[in-house]
Design a protein around this motif. Structure first.
Motif, PDB file in Angstrom:
ATOM      1  N   ASN A 507      18.775 -38.483 -80.340  1.00 19.36           N
ATOM      2  CA  ASN A 507      20.112 -37.681 -80.631  1.00 19.36           C
ATOM      3  C   ASN A 507      20.498 -37.526 -78.995  1.00 19.36           C
ATOM      4  O   ASN A 507      19.596 -36.401 -78.479  1.00 19.36           O
ATOM      5  CB  ASN A 507      19.814 -36.502 -81.503  1.00 19.36           C
ATOM      6  N   PRO A 508      21.747 -37.536 -78.532  1.00 17.24           N
ATOM      7  CA  PRO A 508      21.859 -37.185 -77.259  1.00 17.24           C
ATOM      8  C   PRO A 508      22.442 -35.625 -77.126  1.00 17.24           C
ATOM      9  O   PRO A 508      22.514 -35.315 -75.956  1.00 17.24           O
ATOM     10  CB  PRO A 508      23.269 -38.030 -76.791  1.00 17.24           C
ATOM     11  N   ARG A 509      22.387 -34.941 -78.233  1.00 14.59           N
ATOM     12  CA  ARG A 509      22.533 -33.723 -78.451  1.00 14.59           C
ATOM     13  C   ARG A 509      21.189 -32.911 -78.706  1.00 14.59           C
ATOM     14  O   ARG A 509      21.107 -32.283 -79.832  1.00 14.59           O
ATOM     15  CB  ARG A 509      23.829 -33.201 -79.361  1.00 14.59           C
ATOM     16  N   THR A 510      20.537 -32.894 -77.538  1.00 11.07           N
ATOM     17  CA  THR A 510      19.064 -32.184 -77.798  1.00 11.07           C
ATOM     18  C   THR A 510      18.827 -30.858 -76.697  1.00 11.07           C
ATOM     19  O   THR A 510      19.138 -31.242 -75.711  1.00 11.07           O
ATOM     20  CB  THR A 510      18.069 -33.407 -77.421  1.00 11.07           C
ATOM     21  N   VAL A 511      18.561 -29.808 -77.519  1.00 17.69           N
ATOM     22  CA  VAL A 511      18.105 -28.659 -76.901  1.00 17.69           C
ATOM     23  C   VAL A 511      16.646 -28.776 -76.850  1.00 17.69           C
ATOM     24  O   VAL A 511      15.760 -28.671 -78.001  1.00 17.69           O
ATOM     25  CB  VAL A 511      18.823 -27.497 -77.428  1.00 17.69           C
ATOM     26  N   VAL A 512      16.040 -28.457 -75.529  1.00 20.13           N
ATOM     27  CA  VAL A 512      14.455 -28.256 -75.697  1.00 20.13           C
ATOM     28  C   VAL A 512      14.410 -26.539 -75.254  1.00 20.13           C
ATOM     29  O   VAL A 512      14.993 -26.193 -74.350  1.00 20.13           O
ATOM     30  CB  VAL A 512      13.798 -29.113 -74.606  1.00 20.13           C
ATOM     31  N   VAL A 513      13.712 -25.905 -76.042  1.00 22.38           N
ATOM     32  CA  VAL A 513      12.959 -24.563 -76.022  1.00 22.38           C
ATOM     33  C   VAL A 513      11.653 -24.677 -75.732  1.00 22.38           C
ATOM     34  O   VAL A 513      10.694 -25.145 -76.361  1.00 22.38           O
ATOM     35  CB  VAL A 513      13.244 -23.796 -77.282  1.00 22.38           C
ATOM     36  N   VAL A 514      11.362 -23.838 -74.299  1.00 17.56           N
ATOM     37  CA  VAL A 514      10.039 -23.992 -73.788  1.00 17.56           C
ATOM     38  C   VAL A 514       9.431 -22.699 -73.987  1.00 17.56           C
ATOM     39  O   VAL A 514      10.030 -21.630 -73.502  1.00 17.56           O
ATOM     40  CB  VAL A 514      10.183 -24.681 -72.470  1.00 17.56           C
ATOM     41  N   ILE A 515       8.362 -22.644 -74.555  1.00 17.02           N
ATOM     42  CA  ILE A 515       7.516 -21.383 -74.567  1.00 17.02           C
ATOM     43  C   ILE A 515       6.371 -21.316 -73.782  1.00 17.02           C
ATOM     44  O   ILE A 515       5.856 -22.194 -73.432  1.00 17.02           O
ATOM     45  CB  ILE A 515       7.034 -21.142 -76.056  1.00 17.02           C
ATOM     46  N   GLY A 516       6.067 -20.178 -73.111  1.00 18.18           N
ATOM     47  CA  GLY A 516       5.114 -20.214 -71.954  1.00 18.18           C
ATOM     48  C   GLY A 516       5.216 -18.955 -71.055  1.00 18.18           C
ATOM     49  O   GLY A 516       6.214 -18.328 -70.953  1.00 18.18           O
ATOM     50  N   GLY A 517       4.189 -18.684 -70.255  1.00 19.00           N
ATOM     51  CA  GLY A 517       3.981 -17.287 -69.584  1.00 19.00           C
ATOM     52  C   GLY A 517       4.609 -17.743 -68.093  1.00 19.00           C
ATOM     53  O   GLY A 517       4.942 -16.566 -67.637  1.00 19.00           O
ATOM     54  N   SER A 518       4.630 -18.760 -67.598  1.00 16.37           N
ATOM     55  CA  SER A 518       5.252 -18.904 -66.263  1.00 16.37           C
ATOM     56  C   SER A 518       5.893 -20.340 -66.101  1.00 16.37           C
ATOM     57  O   SER A 518       6.264 -20.839 -67.004  1.00 16.37           O
ATOM     58  CB  SER A 518       4.264 -18.484 -65.270  1.00 16.37           C
ATOM     59  N   ALA A 519       5.608 -20.712 -64.727  1.00 15.64           N
ATOM     60  CA  ALA A 519       6.366 -22.000 -64.552  1.00 15.64           C
ATOM     61  C   ALA A 519       5.703 -23.280 -65.240  1.00 15.64           C
ATOM     62  O   ALA A 519       4.556 -23.261 -65.394  1.00 15.64           O
ATOM     63  CB  ALA A 519       6.473 -22.381 -63.138  1.00 15.64           C
ATOM     64  N   ILE A 520       6.544 -24.175 -65.892  1.00 16.72           N
ATOM     65  CA  ILE A 520       6.081 -25.497 -66.527  1.00 16.72           C
ATOM     66  C   ILE A 520       6.720 -26.523 -65.779  1.00 16.72           C
ATOM     67  O   ILE A 520       8.105 -26.308 -65.986  1.00 16.72           O
ATOM     68  CB  ILE A 520       6.261 -25.283 -67.992  1.00 16.72           C
ATOM     69  N   LEU A 521       6.063 -27.445 -65.323  1.00 18.06           N
ATOM     70  CA  LEU A 521       6.674 -28.636 -64.741  1.00 18.06           C
ATOM     71  C   LEU A 521       7.340 -29.671 -65.646  1.00 18.06           C
ATOM     72  O   LEU A 521       6.899 -29.948 -66.716  1.00 18.06           O
ATOM     73  CB  LEU A 521       5.820 -29.413 -63.817  1.00 18.06           C
TER      74      LEU A 521
END
Length: 723
Positions: A507-521
């Protein structure tokens, strides 16, 4: 008004002292002296450590959850003692409001909001019986692998100082504010044993200014850190606790130890300036009475700490808000709304590319079917399970928040364990939302101390059977509280990256929600998806905040309080088990700039649902501060906010490194413009003479510019003019 000390000491109680200080009849120091004159030696020593016996160690976590941890309570004279409650994202006692973690609140770049959060935390702590909060954590994020990064305000001293000062001001209306962990504490696994080597430049000009900002904001107390600095553990580090904190900065409050393992020498720590051993009657309870009797501990040293503790506690009790908060203030609707507001303002939109002719977010009103994917989508995931754990009465997960925000939309949820099934669900939806990231098992406080040398503080011999039983108890804690510690990887788990790839392909309409405490590569996948949100650990109302952002009821207001690099090799070397490390002045965005490595997302970066222009129109500078004027214009089609950021850089450097010197959040209607005044902190452009302690402008050709994030090249920017 400074009256002479009343010679009639007997019968003078703590309550009397508070009343007379409030009335202006006595100073807090004078009232403390009247109390000290009545104390026996055993009572004086009682002030200098926690009131909890060592045998209660196994129940200390339960005690923290049920009420404040007390030190120095003396009912004979009505002395309440210091009544401690953690922590950085809300009150750990009972079922309290779980705010977003400190790092997410840092992403708001909003000191006024942070002061409101501090006020709410202080009310809830006081309502639970506390008078002392350990919520102010201002250690710099030197490397994103640090397990407790989520408890800090990010990588920048100016941002950290302003937000830490704001939280301090908010707390102090109801409880004493304790600032931690002093100092250079930014590793978790080795925190009990690591020795940090640092030169005068980096120490005073980089790692300490934000602590000084909290002193200027009225901080009542500091907590010393576990680690050593330049060969001396902090509890016995006279250079930092006395020479810097008290003599140079003028701090008049008291210092407590970090818990359990924070005191290495009972007498030497008191002499160095560490006033209270927390939270147990441990090393000091065993060693100070004999040392006082034998003359190895001067009585004046004991009196000095007793006066600090009592004067600070009296001053606070006399100046805090007079109204006692009712019990129902805890997790009250207004505090839940504040937690939701902070989560919305701290959500960082990193990417929002067109999908079907318009940016993917906010979701269009025509959305009829949504696929919400990932094992974290249905989890509240509030963050670390260590000393900062908050247990709210309710939570709202991302999935629950989206279902509440979109009642007419069909929402399918899969945990993502089967990537192919997730891809099929995504293909059948208008938009796919993938929720991935970290948990308390990946990062957080490491509750285990496996260094036998430090266990002597508990006072009983550690034979193999005894040590085995203790470690068995710690292992049970790990099951309950999570593994925590420093991060083993700066990327997502491979299964999360595989899930993103599969869903994005479907699906080209994809949202990624990232959970975490600081920078994630994010290099393995960030170009495959049109929209990325960094949601940190968003607190009890995090799901509703996510619903607000995705639907466009509110815009994502966050700006990064750190840089996200493209490669872990561009960061400082990090060894989680190091016994000795050197801290220099180069990490985060400043190291990327110096070394010529563009960030994936620079410090201060964040998108909204509208666009802005910024123009520096003037500035004035005198000594270490000043002000800049910036014209801000909303060039988009809807109301929104931005953070006007002001940087200074030495243009003579081979690669100029812009330094944040001021910022202000600005909200404007579509098409509107305004001119704002931004106070400046010029500390990053100054240097300290180690002999005279005087500060002066660092050599170079300094230029000033306004930008929406760390700006990179500074060619053509105006000169920073003093006068």
């Amino acid at each position: 008004m400074n009256h002479a000390v009343d010679p009639a000491g007997f019968g003078f109680t703590f309550t009397d002292g508070v009343a007379r200080v409030r009335a202006g009849e006595l100073t807090a120091a004078d009232a403390a002296e009247l109390l000290v004159k009545q104390l026996r030696d055993d009572e004086l020593l009682w002030l200098l450590d926690g009131d909890t016996p060592v045998r209660a160690l196994r129940t200390i976590q339960a005690r923290m959850r049920s009420g404040p941890i007390t030190a120095g309570a003396l009912p004979r004279l009505g002395i309440p003692g210091i009544r401690f409650s953690d922590g950085p994202r809300g009150v750990v006692m009972g079922n309290s409001t779980a705010f977003p973690v400190t790092m997410m609140r840092a992403a708001t770049w909003d000191p006024d909001l942070e002061e409101r959060v501090g006020h709410a935390m202080g009310l809830e702590a006081r309502a639970r019986g506390a008078n002392y909060s350990g919520a102010v954590c201002v250690n710099l994020l030197r490397h994103p692998a640090w397990g407790r990064a989520q408890e800090s305000y990010g990588e920048d001293p100016v941002l950290t100082g302003q937000l830490g000062a704001a939280l301090t001001r908010g707390l102090r209306r109801n409880v004493m504010a304790c600032v931690k962990h002093f100092a250079l504490n930014s590793m978790e696994n080795a925190r009990f044993k690591v020795d940090v080597a640092v030169d005068e430049h980096a120490l005073h000009e980089v790692y300490l200014p934000h602590f000084k900002a909290t002193v200027d904001a009225g901080a009542d107390s500091f907590m010393s850190s576990y680690n050593a600095v330049n060969g001396a553990f902090l509890d016995v580090n006279r250079t930092l606790l006395t020479d810097v904190l008290r003599d140079e900065w003028g701090f008049e409050g008291f210092v407590t130890s970090d818990w359990l393992w924070g005191v290495h020498d009972a007498v030497a720590s008191l002499d160095a300036g560490m006033d209270v051993e927390m939270p147990l009657r441990a090393l000091r309870a065993r060693e100070l009475p004999g040392a006082l009797r034998a003359g190895r501990l001067p009585r004046e040293t004991v009196l000095r700490s007793a006066r600090r503790i009592l004067a600070t506690t009296l001053a606070h009790a006399a100046t805090r808000d007079e109204a006692e908060p009712a019990a129902d203030v805890v997790a009250a609707p207004a505090h839940r709304a504040l937690a939701r507001e902070a989560a919305v303002r701290g959500t960082v939109l990193l990417r929002n590319e067109p999908a079907g002719g318009a940016p993917l977010l906010p979701l269009p009103a025509t959305t009829r079917r949504l696929a919400v994917l990932g094992h974290l989508a249905a989890a509240p995931n509030l963050g670390d399970h260590g000393s900062s754990t908050v247990r709210p009465p309710t939570t709202c997960s991302p999935l629950e928040g989206l279902r509440e925000a979109l009642p007419a939309v069909e929402i399918d949820h899969l945990d993502g364990a089967d990537a192919a099934a997730a891809a099929r669900a995504a293909a059948a939806a208008d938009t796919a939302v993938v929720v991935v990231g970290l948990t308390h098992d990946d990062e957080g406080e490491r509750v285990m101390n496996d260094d036998p040398a430090s266990l002597r503080v508990l006072g009983f011999p550690f034979t193999v059977p005894v040590l085995g039983r203790l470690l068995g108890h710690v292992a049970r804690l790990l099951v309950r509280y999570g593994r925590g510690g420093d991060r083993a990887s700066l990327t997502l788990r491979p299964r999360d990256e595989r899930l993103i790839a599969a869903v994005a392909a479907a699906n080209p309409r994809t949202v990624v929600v990232v959970i975490g405490g600081s920078a994630i590569l994010m290099e393995a996948w960030r170009d495959r998806v049109p929209a990325i949100l960094l949601a940190f650990y968003p607190g009890m109302e995090g799901g509703r905040a996510l619903g607000d952002v995705l639907t466009g009821r509110a815009e994502p207001g966050g700006r990064l309080p750190f840089a996200i690099p493209t490669d872990a090799a561009h960061l400082p070397f990090f060894d989680a088990e190091a016994r000795r490390v050197t801290y220099d002045a180069w990490w985060g965005q400043r190291k990327l700039d110096r070394d010529g490595h563009p960030a994936a997302y620079p410090f201060g970066f964040g998108l909204g649902y509208t666009t802005f222009d910024l123009e520096l129109t003037g500035h004035r500078v005198s000594g270490g501060d000043g002000a800049a004027t910036v014209r801000v214009r909303n060039t988009g089609t809807r109301a929104g906010s931005t953070v006007a950021q002001v940087y200074a850089a030495d243009a003579d450097a081979p690669r100029p490194v812009p330094q944040l010197i001021g910022f202000r959040r600005v909200e404007l209607a579509a098409g509107a413009a305004t001119e704002v005044t931004i106070p400046l902190d010029l500390t990053p452009t100054l240097e300290r003479d180690p002999t005279t302690r005087a500060w002066a402008r660092r050599p170079g050709t300094w230029r000033i510019l306004a930008a929406p994030h760390s700006p990179g090249p500074v060619d053509g920017a105006p000169l920073l003019v003093t006068g």
